[in-house]
Design a protein around this motif. Structure first.
Motif, PDB file in Angstrom:
ATOM      1  N   ASN A 254       0.881  -1.026   0.018  1.00  0.00           N
ATOM      2  CA  ASN A 254      -0.012   0.117   0.035  1.00  0.00           C
ATOM      3  C   ASN A 254       0.732   1.224  -0.132  1.00  0.00           C
ATOM      4  N   GLY A 255       1.907   1.295   0.726  1.00  0.00           N
ATOM      5  CA  GLY A 255       2.809   2.444   1.123  1.00  0.00           C
ATOM      6  C   GLY A 255       3.695   2.572  -0.154  1.00  0.00           C
ATOM      7  N   ILE A 256       4.016   1.617  -0.791  1.00  0.00           N
ATOM      8  CA  ILE A 256       4.909   1.758  -2.072  1.00  0.00           C
ATOM      9  C   ILE A 256       4.198   2.128  -3.141  1.00  0.00           C
ATOM     10  N   LEU A 257       2.964   1.657  -3.378  1.00  0.00           N
ATOM     11  CA  LEU A 257       2.143   2.165  -4.323  1.00  0.00           C
ATOM     12  C   LEU A 257       1.736   3.505  -4.387  1.00  0.00           C
ATOM     13  N   VAL A 258       1.409   4.026  -3.156  1.00  0.00           N
ATOM     14  CA  VAL A 258       1.028   5.434  -3.253  1.00  0.00           C
ATOM     15  C   VAL A 258       2.243   6.357  -3.539  1.00  0.00           C
ATOM     16  N   VAL A 259       3.597   5.864  -3.164  1.00  0.00           N
ATOM     17  CA  VAL A 259       4.669   6.746  -3.344  1.00  0.00           C
ATOM     18  C   VAL A 259       4.827   6.401  -4.876  1.00  0.00           C
ATOM     19  N   LEU A 260       4.711   5.275  -5.620  1.00  0.00           N
ATOM     20  CA  LEU A 260       4.724   5.306  -7.113  1.00  0.00           C
ATOM     21  C   LEU A 260       3.726   5.946  -7.857  1.00  0.00           C
ATOM     22  N   LEU A 261       2.363   5.733  -7.322  1.00  0.00           N
ATOM     23  CA  LEU A 261       1.124   6.136  -8.394  1.00  0.00           C
ATOM     24  C   LEU A 261       0.633   7.568  -7.996  1.00  0.00           C
ATOM     25  N   GLN A 262       0.875   8.007  -6.676  1.00  0.00           N
ATOM     26  CA  GLN A 262       0.159   9.132  -6.175  1.00  0.00           C
ATOM     27  C   GLN A 262       0.310  10.448  -7.172  1.00  0.00           C
ATOM     28  N   TYR A 263       1.472  10.675  -7.424  1.00  0.00           N
ATOM     29  CA  TYR A 263       1.615  11.950  -8.300  1.00  0.00           C
ATOM     30  C   TYR A 263       1.405  11.685  -9.712  1.00  0.00           C
ATOM     31  N   PRO A 264       1.467  10.404 -10.528  1.00  0.00           N
ATOM     32  CA  PRO A 264       0.749  10.319 -11.667  1.00  0.00           C
ATOM     33  C   PRO A 264      -0.435  10.770 -11.657  1.00  0.00           C
ATOM     34  N   ILE A 265      -1.389  10.055 -10.548  1.00  0.00           N
ATOM     35  CA  ILE A 265      -2.989  10.412 -10.387  1.00  0.00           C
ATOM     36  C   ILE A 265      -3.039  11.803  -9.983  1.00  0.00           C
ATOM     37  N   PHE A 266      -2.099  12.264  -9.353  1.00  0.00           N
ATOM     38  CA  PHE A 266      -2.406  13.908  -8.931  1.00  0.00           C
ATOM     39  C   PHE A 266      -2.169  14.584 -10.355  1.00  0.00           C
ATOM     40  N   LYS A 267      -1.481  14.311 -11.158  1.00  0.00           N
ATOM     41  CA  LYS A 267      -1.317  15.111 -12.559  1.00  0.00           C
ATOM     42  C   LYS A 267      -2.706  14.867 -12.962  1.00  0.00           C
ATOM     43  N   VAL A 268      -3.429  13.731 -13.257  1.00  0.00           N
ATOM     44  CA  VAL A 268      -4.735  13.635 -13.650  1.00  0.00           C
ATOM     45  C   VAL A 268      -5.685  14.297 -13.046  1.00  0.00           C
ATOM     46  N   MET A 269      -5.722  14.384 -11.813  1.00  0.00           N
ATOM     47  CA  MET A 269      -6.744  15.214 -11.235  1.00  0.00           C
ATOM     48  C   MET A 269      -6.185  16.690 -11.224  1.00  0.00           C
ATOM     49  N   ASN A 270      -5.074  17.022 -11.260  1.00  0.00           N
ATOM     50  CA  ASN A 270      -4.878  18.457 -11.414  1.00  0.00           C
ATOM     51  C   ASN A 270      -5.417  19.149 -12.643  1.00  0.00           C
ATOM     52  N   LYS A 271      -5.529  18.370 -13.836  1.00  0.00           N
ATOM     53  CA  LYS A 271      -5.991  18.947 -14.982  1.00  0.00           C
ATOM     54  C   LYS A 271      -7.422  19.422 -14.977  1.00  0.00           C
ATOM     55  N   SER A 272      -8.149  19.053 -13.717  1.00  0.00           N
ATOM     56  CA  SER A 272      -9.501  19.340 -13.749  1.00  0.00           C
ATOM     57  C   SER A 272      -9.673  19.700 -12.321  1.00  0.00           C
ATOM     58  N   SER A 273     -10.448  20.715 -11.868  1.00  0.00           N
ATOM     59  CA  SER A 273     -10.776  20.916 -10.672  1.00  0.00           C
ATOM     60  C   SER A 273     -12.195  20.498  -9.948  1.00  0.00           C
ATOM     61  N   ASN A 274     -11.978  18.933  -9.939  1.00  0.00           N
ATOM     62  CA  ASN A 274     -13.113  18.527  -9.856  1.00  0.00           C
ATOM     63  C   ASN A 274     -13.011  17.260  -8.849  1.00  0.00           C
ATOM     64  N   PRO A 275     -12.503  17.487  -7.624  1.00  0.00           N
ATOM     65  CA  PRO A 275     -12.131  16.548  -6.591  1.00  0.00           C
ATOM     66  C   PRO A 275     -13.221  15.601  -5.992  1.00  0.00           C
ATOM     67  N   VAL A 276     -14.539  16.065  -6.058  1.00  0.00           N
ATOM     68  CA  VAL A 276     -15.634  15.172  -5.663  1.00  0.00           C
ATOM     69  C   VAL A 276     -15.845  13.905  -6.513  1.00  0.00           C
ATOM     70  N   LEU A 277     -15.750  14.506  -7.932  1.00  0.00           N
ATOM     71  CA  LEU A 277     -15.903  13.436  -8.895  1.00  0.00           C
ATOM     72  C   LEU A 277     -14.621  12.499  -9.090  1.00  0.00           C
ATOM     73  N   PHE A 278     -13.658  12.818  -8.502  1.00  0.00           N
ATOM     74  CA  PHE A 278     -12.502  11.820  -8.433  1.00  0.00           C
ATOM     75  C   PHE A 278     -12.482  11.041  -7.233  1.00  0.00           C
ATOM     76  N   ARG A 279     -13.302  11.350  -6.101  1.00  0.00           N
ATOM     77  CA  ARG A 279     -13.535  10.359  -5.105  1.00  0.00           C
ATOM     78  C   ARG A 279     -14.553   9.595  -5.319  1.00  0.00           C
ATOM     79  N   SER A 280     -15.518   9.723  -6.246  1.00  0.00           N
ATOM     80  CA  SER A 280     -16.445   8.782  -6.894  1.00  0.00           C
ATOM     81  C   SER A 280     -15.635   7.627  -7.572  1.00  0.00           C
ATOM     82  N   PHE A 281     -14.535   7.993  -8.548  1.00  0.00           N
ATOM     83  CA  PHE A 281     -13.874   7.077  -9.153  1.00  0.00           C
ATOM     84  C   PHE A 281     -13.136   6.451  -8.020  1.00  0.00           C
ATOM     85  N   GLY A 282     -12.570   6.827  -7.156  1.00  0.00           N
ATOM     86  CA  GLY A 282     -11.785   6.067  -6.339  1.00  0.00           C
ATOM     87  C   GLY A 282     -12.521   4.887  -5.447  1.00  0.00           C
ATOM     88  N   MET A 283     -13.873   5.327  -5.041  1.00  0.00           N
ATOM     89  CA  MET A 283     -14.868   4.216  -4.386  1.00  0.00           C
ATOM     90  C   MET A 283     -15.055   3.185  -5.312  1.00  0.00           C
TER      91      MET A 283
END
Length: 410
Positions: A254-283
């Motif tokens: 879990n910790g390793i994948l967060v380190v590896l994937l969080q920034y690429p996923i952040f770049k995806v989320m940062n393209k759109s100011s839509n954090p609530v929608l991304f929570r839906s994807f996450g669930m």
């Protein structure tokens, strides 16, 4: 993320150290209760559930206090007793002192840690602009999870010599954290008379309709995600017979994948100011991860499940504080964080107790248990999708208004 205030990096680095020392205490404490002190699943669930309630109540008041007096006192002074308490837990387990003493010490660490938490989250909002906020919380999360990857492995190694050494490590890491914060993070918030938080301000938070709906959905989410904690640990160890080192592998992944994937996923989320929608994807990813647990037979299934749920976590976790501090008035960031944590504790509390009870009830049909949790996660994802439009409308209205130093929640 080059322009981010350096204090964000120091706060993140101390979260890395803290997680390296403390994560194992949360992972292995249920095992200590059940297999060393012979406390039942249900009793363990009650102990952990009460801890969640205590934590949320303390966070509620500490969130208000940090908006009134600033952040630094909570960052520097509050963790000192935490380090001493972890060392006391080391001696308690070493000499097999009564379980009630270990439980009381555990609750004491929960209280102290809860006093500090809103100040850390509010400090990030203090030193980042609205456009940088998701970036700031992403940095904190990546560094904290680097520690979360290291912590379980260290804990598993130390447990070979004795579970008590896990608490000794937590105590030592806490004092290192204090030293770094003392020398590198000055006060980030100076409340003036114009910004001083009053009781009438606090009441406005409870009239914030979007915030209340967001809390209600958060309660349901907390219940479902709580099953990835003690329920998963005891299921893997007791029901499927995985060795402790395998548990470390699962949580370290879990910790390793967060380190590896969080920034690429952040770049995806940062393209759109839509954090609530991304929570839906996450669930939806959590839904898929719980589905995999229905078929768990060996370590591979657990690793796949954790990998899928970690992707969901990477969408959900950074957006929580981003959304809350974005809708909160400037003088109420800590207060909003505290209120949110207070109410979602109902989900975590019931998730601990009801979840472990359900797991024991479906002892011979565990696939049904994980299916129920999976479907619940899917429903939460749909609910977040349903409120996404309201959040975007609110952000557009706030952007159109002239910024005020003190404003009421709509």
């Amino acid at each position: 993320m080059d322009s981010i205030d350096r204090r964000v990096w120091y706060l993140g680095f101390t979260r890395l150290i803290r997680a390296s020392g403390r994560v194992s205490t949360f992972i292995f404490l249920p095992l200590i209760f059940v297999f060393i002190y012979h406390i039942s699943f249900l009793e363990t669930g009650i102990v952990l559930g009460i801890a969640i309630l205590v934590m949320s109540i303390v966070q509620y008041y500490s969130g208000i206090l940090t908006d009134r007096v600033g952040r630094r006192v909570f960052l520097i002074l509050i963790p000192i007793p935490a380090g001493l308490l972890y060392i006391a837990m080391y001696f308690t387990v070493l000499y097999r002192m009564p379980a009630i003493l270990l439980i009381l010490l555990f609750y004491s660490t929960i209280i102290v840690n809860a006093l500090q938490y809103p100040a850390i989250q509010a400090s990030i909002a203090d030193v980042t602009s609205l456009s940088q906020r998701l970036s700031g919380y992403t940095i904190i999360r990546v560094l904290a999870n680097a520690g979360a990857a290291i912590g379980p492995i260290l804990g598993a190694i130390l447990s070979v010599y004795g579970f008590q050494y896990i608490f000794l490590l937590a105590g030592i890491s806490t004092f290192i954290e204090i030293g770094i914060l003392y020398f590198n993070v000055r006060e980030t918030y100076f409340p003036s008379k114009a910004l001083y938080l009053t009781k009438s301000d606090i009441k406005l938070a409870y009239k914030d309709r979007f915030f209340i709906v967001f809390i209600v959905i958060g309660i349901l989410m907390a219940f479902m995600l709580r099953q990835r904690g003690a329920s998963l640990t005891l299921y893997a160890f007791d029901f499927e017979g995985l060795p402790i080192l395998y548990l470390a592998y699962i949580y370290s992944l879990n910790g390793i994948l967060v380190v590896l994937l969080q920034y690429p996923i952040f770049k995806v989320m940062n393209k759109s100011s839509n954090p609530v929608l991304f929570r839906s994807f996450g669930m939806i990813f959590y839904f898929l991860g719980f589905i995999v647990l229905m078929f768990s037979k060996d370590i591979l299934y657990f690793l796949i499940s954790m990998g899928i749920m970690t992707i969901g976590e990477d969408f959900v976790a950074p957006t929580t504080q981003t959304i809350i501090t974005s809708i909160a008035p400037g003088n109420m960031k800590g207060t909003y964080i505290g209120i949110y944590n207070l109410f979602i504790s109902a989900g975590s509390f019931s998730g601990s107790i009801v979840g472990l009870y359900m797991l024991s009830y479906y002892e011979n049909q565990t696939a049904i248990f994980w299916l129920i949790i999976a479907l619940g996660s899917f429903v939460v994802g749909i609910l977040y999708f349903a409120i996404n439009g309201s959040f975007l409308k609110r952000m557009n209205i706030q952007a159109a208004k002239k910024p005020l130093r003190k404003t009421a929640a709509k």
